[in-house]
Design a protein around this motif. Structure first.
Motif, PDB file in Angstrom:
ATOM      1  N   GLY A  53     -47.360 -59.356 -11.648  1.00 47.91           N
ATOM      2  CA  GLY A  53     -46.107 -58.652 -11.413  1.00 47.91           C
ATOM      3  C   GLY A  53     -46.102 -57.806 -10.147  1.00 47.91           C
ATOM      4  O   GLY A  53     -47.088 -57.767  -9.380  1.00 47.91           O
ATOM      5  N   HIS A 148     -46.638 -62.254 -15.832  1.00 48.51           N
ATOM      6  CA  HIS A 148     -46.142 -60.979 -16.355  1.00 48.51           C
ATOM      7  C   HIS A 148     -45.017 -60.439 -15.479  1.00 48.51           C
ATOM      8  O   HIS A 148     -45.161 -60.369 -14.251  1.00 48.51           O
ATOM      9  CB  HIS A 148     -47.308 -59.983 -16.376  1.00 48.51           C
ATOM     10  CG  HIS A 148     -46.906 -58.574 -16.687  1.00 48.51           C
ATOM     11  ND1 HIS A 148     -47.286 -57.506 -15.907  1.00 48.51           N
ATOM     12  CD2 HIS A 148     -46.175 -58.061 -17.706  1.00 48.51           C
ATOM     13  CE1 HIS A 148     -46.800 -56.387 -16.433  1.00 48.51           C
ATOM     14  NE2 HIS A 148     -46.123 -56.693 -17.516  1.00 48.51           N
ATOM     15  N   SER A 149     -43.890 -60.077 -16.100  1.00 49.33           N
ATOM     16  CA  SER A 149     -42.801 -59.376 -15.417  1.00 49.33           C
ATOM     17  C   SER A 149     -42.272 -60.223 -14.257  1.00 49.33           C
ATOM     18  O   SER A 149     -41.758 -61.309 -14.499  1.00 49.33           O
ATOM     19  CB  SER A 149     -43.298 -57.991 -14.992  1.00 49.33           C
ATOM     20  OG  SER A 149     -42.215 -57.162 -14.694  1.00 49.33           O
ATOM     21  N   ALA A 173     -43.354 -60.240 -21.018  1.00 41.14           N
ATOM     22  CA  ALA A 173     -42.290 -59.352 -20.520  1.00 41.14           C
ATOM     23  C   ALA A 173     -41.666 -59.848 -19.216  1.00 41.14           C
ATOM     24  O   ALA A 173     -41.627 -59.129 -18.204  1.00 41.14           O
ATOM     25  CB  ALA A 173     -42.854 -57.933 -20.331  1.00 41.14           C
ATOM     26  N   ILE A 175     -39.041 -61.033 -16.221  1.00 40.82           N
ATOM     27  CA  ILE A 175     -37.695 -60.753 -15.694  1.00 40.82           C
ATOM     28  C   ILE A 175     -36.921 -62.043 -15.962  1.00 40.82           C
ATOM     29  O   ILE A 175     -37.071 -63.037 -15.257  1.00 40.82           O
ATOM     30  CB  ILE A 175     -37.734 -60.432 -14.191  1.00 40.82           C
ATOM     31  CG1 ILE A 175     -38.650 -59.235 -13.920  1.00 40.82           C
ATOM     32  CG2 ILE A 175     -36.321 -60.155 -13.670  1.00 40.82           C
ATOM     33  CD1 ILE A 175     -38.898 -58.979 -12.425  1.00 40.82           C
ATOM     34  N   GLN A 223     -42.822 -59.626 -25.727  1.00 38.03           N
ATOM     35  CA  GLN A 223     -42.104 -58.490 -25.124  1.00 38.03           C
ATOM     36  C   GLN A 223     -42.360 -57.230 -25.954  1.00 38.03           C
ATOM     37  O   GLN A 223     -42.113 -57.228 -27.159  1.00 38.03           O
ATOM     38  CB  GLN A 223     -40.604 -58.782 -25.087  1.00 38.03           C
ATOM     39  CG  GLN A 223     -39.737 -57.627 -24.622  1.00 38.03           C
ATOM     40  CD  GLN A 223     -40.033 -57.203 -23.190  1.00 38.03           C
ATOM     41  OE1 GLN A 223     -39.858 -57.978 -22.280  1.00 38.03           O
ATOM     42  NE2 GLN A 223     -40.513 -55.969 -23.001  1.00 38.03           N
ATOM     43  N   ASP A 227     -41.137 -50.895 -23.779  1.00 40.53           N
ATOM     44  CA  ASP A 227     -41.284 -51.206 -22.356  1.00 40.53           C
ATOM     45  C   ASP A 227     -40.149 -50.515 -21.587  1.00 40.53           C
ATOM     46  O   ASP A 227     -38.967 -50.784 -21.834  1.00 40.53           O
ATOM     47  CB  ASP A 227     -41.194 -52.742 -22.244  1.00 40.53           C
ATOM     48  CG  ASP A 227     -41.361 -53.260 -20.832  1.00 40.53           C
ATOM     49  OD1 ASP A 227     -40.950 -52.565 -19.902  1.00 40.53           O
ATOM     50  OD2 ASP A 227     -41.874 -54.377 -20.694  1.00 40.53           O
ATOM     51  N   PHE A 229     -39.097 -50.922 -18.608  1.00 41.03           N
ATOM     52  CA  PHE A 229     -38.255 -51.846 -17.828  1.00 41.03           C
ATOM     53  C   PHE A 229     -37.309 -52.632 -18.736  1.00 41.03           C
ATOM     54  O   PHE A 229     -36.233 -53.039 -18.304  1.00 41.03           O
ATOM     55  CB  PHE A 229     -39.119 -52.777 -16.976  1.00 41.03           C
ATOM     56  CG  PHE A 229     -39.918 -52.043 -15.923  1.00 41.03           C
ATOM     57  CD1 PHE A 229     -39.293 -51.178 -15.033  1.00 41.03           C
ATOM     58  CD2 PHE A 229     -41.297 -52.193 -15.826  1.00 41.03           C
ATOM     59  CE1 PHE A 229     -40.017 -50.488 -14.060  1.00 41.03           C
ATOM     60  CE2 PHE A 229     -42.031 -51.520 -14.864  1.00 41.03           C
ATOM     61  CZ  PHE A 229     -41.394 -50.655 -13.983  1.00 41.03           C
ATOM     62  N   GLN A 234     -33.938 -54.461 -16.968  1.00 41.19           N
ATOM     63  CA  GLN A 234     -34.481 -55.344 -15.922  1.00 41.19           C
ATOM     64  C   GLN A 234     -34.978 -56.675 -16.492  1.00 41.19           C
ATOM     65  O   GLN A 234     -35.093 -57.654 -15.761  1.00 41.19           O
ATOM     66  CB  GLN A 234     -35.678 -54.658 -15.220  1.00 41.19           C
ATOM     67  CG  GLN A 234     -35.329 -53.381 -14.489  1.00 41.19           C
ATOM     68  CD  GLN A 234     -34.742 -53.646 -13.106  1.00 41.19           C
ATOM     69  OE1 GLN A 234     -34.159 -54.701 -12.843  1.00 41.19           O
ATOM     70  NE2 GLN A 234     -34.859 -52.670 -12.221  1.00 41.19           N
ATOM     71  N   LEU A 235     -35.270 -56.723 -17.799  1.00 36.52           N
ATOM     72  CA  LEU A 235     -35.990 -57.884 -18.343  1.00 36.52           C
ATOM     73  C   LEU A 235     -35.093 -58.839 -19.130  1.00 36.52           C
ATOM     74  O   LEU A 235     -35.220 -60.058 -19.011  1.00 36.52           O
ATOM     75  CB  LEU A 235     -37.169 -57.397 -19.198  1.00 36.52           C
ATOM     76  CG  LEU A 235     -38.115 -56.426 -18.457  1.00 36.52           C
ATOM     77  CD1 LEU A 235     -39.197 -55.900 -19.386  1.00 36.52           C
ATOM     78  CD2 LEU A 235     -38.743 -57.086 -17.229  1.00 36.52           C
ATOM     79  N   HIS A 258     -45.161 -51.887 -21.057  1.00 33.65           N
ATOM     80  CA  HIS A 258     -45.176 -52.954 -20.030  1.00 33.65           C
ATOM     81  C   HIS A 258     -46.583 -53.135 -19.426  1.00 33.65           C
ATOM     82  O   HIS A 258     -46.759 -53.947 -18.533  1.00 33.65           O
ATOM     83  CB  HIS A 258     -44.198 -52.554 -18.918  1.00 33.65           C
ATOM     84  CG  HIS A 258     -43.740 -53.686 -18.039  1.00 33.65           C
ATOM     85  ND1 HIS A 258     -42.928 -54.704 -18.481  1.00 33.65           N
ATOM     86  CD2 HIS A 258     -43.981 -53.970 -16.715  1.00 33.65           C
ATOM     87  CE1 HIS A 258     -42.679 -55.551 -17.483  1.00 33.65           C
ATOM     88  NE2 HIS A 258     -43.319 -55.129 -16.411  1.00 33.65           N
TER      89      HIS A 258
END
Ligand SMILES: N[C@@H](CCC(=O)N[C@@H](CSC=O)C(=O)NCC(=O)O)C(=O)O
Length: 280
Positions: A53, A148-149, A173, A175, A223, A227, A229, A234-235, A258
């Protein structure tokens, strides 16, 4: 192709390597890590590509992700590249979510980013061949993708658009719907342009899932409910809907945030998810 070994450390009956090489796609030197379980000469093992991420290098997951024990037990090569081009002459920004450390796994088309920020091409066309040149045990026909992310976004979008390269998919997690979140607006706007909104859709996992018609894929997504985010929108993992050949198992993990504590907790489950699909 010249690939230089930076380090090799014994870990869980295998070796944790770090290599560096000059990337043609990114026009800079790149570092990547590979964990290789012990194996016999000539033996081929499946691989799992992990995309990290925002702000990460190859080192975050190597030091905090806890992948080595699972990769050793299930005999899978774990590959973890850097998240962007880096170094002198590579454009950067005064914020953590743009520029170096924030390649977003797309090919930038706008200046100044387009000179180096071609992470999609790097992952699709250069990285796996480079890894195979120094780790001949890698079976390039049996590779899964996770992340991740920002790297979860990369794993889902690359996995769904290139089923010929990646046979299994998961994410931590991720995006999930970047055309509808602040990070996506910033990064797509800078790298692709605000006027290129149709192009943005090619790199949005929720949109790719809704039209997926490739080979059957069973995708695991974890997830954490705590978290930050996730709370900032954002996710948006709920936007990942199963569609035709692609089924999504979204596991909301109560109390997890996160961080790499969350990732390390579920890393074994993800390695097992890929192993089951890659040994078929
Ligand atoms: N420093 C930033 C937060 C950056 C951050 O949390 N990065 C995550 C990935 S976020 C999405 O891609 C990460 O993996 N960090 C590395 C780590 O080792 O934890 C801030 O100030 O908010």
């Amino acid at each position: 192709m010249t690939v230089e070994q930076v380090s090799a450390v014994r870990s869980f009956n295998g070796t944790q390597y770090v290599f560096k090489h000059k990337s043609e796609s990114l026009s800079c030197e790149m570092t990547f890590g590979v964990y290789v379980p012990d194996h016999t000469i000539g033996e081929k093992l499946p691989g799992l590509l992990y995309l990290s991420g925002l702000t990460c290098t190859h080192a975050n997951v190597m030091e905090k992700g806890g992948a080595q024990i699972g990769a050793s037990k299930l005999r899978l090569i774990f590959i973890h590249p850097d998240t962007s081009p880096r170094g002198e002459g590579v454009p950067d920004a005064d914020r953590y979510d743009l520029g170096q450390g924030a390649g977003f796994y797309i090919d930038a088309t706008r200046a100044p980013w387009s000179s180096h920020f071609k992470m999609r091409s790097y992952i699709e066309s250069e990285l796996l061949a480079t890894v195979a040149s120094v780790v001949p045990a890698l079976d390039s026909a049996r590779v899964g993708i996770t992340g991740h992310s920002m790297g979860g976004h990369g794993a889902l979008t690359l996995g769904l658009s290139r089923p010929d390269l990646f046979r299994s998919i998961s994410a931590f997690a991720p995006i999930s719907h970047p055309t509808e979140c602040a990070w996506g607006h910033t990064l797509f706007g800078e790298y692709l342009g605000d006027e290129a909104k149709e192009e943005w859709k090619k790199f949005d996992a929720a949109i790719l899932l809704s039209s997926y018609s490739g080979p059957a894929r069973s995708i695991l997504v974890d997830q954490g409910t705590e978290d930050n985010f996730l709370k900032q929108n954002q996710l948006q993992p709920e936007s990942l809907k199963s569609h035709r050949a692609a089924t999504v198992e979204l596991r909301m993990q109560s109390g997890y945030d996160h961080s790499y504590y969350f990732i390390a907790t579920f890393m074994y489950d993800h390695i097992e998810h890929h192993h089951k699909q890659l040994i078929q």
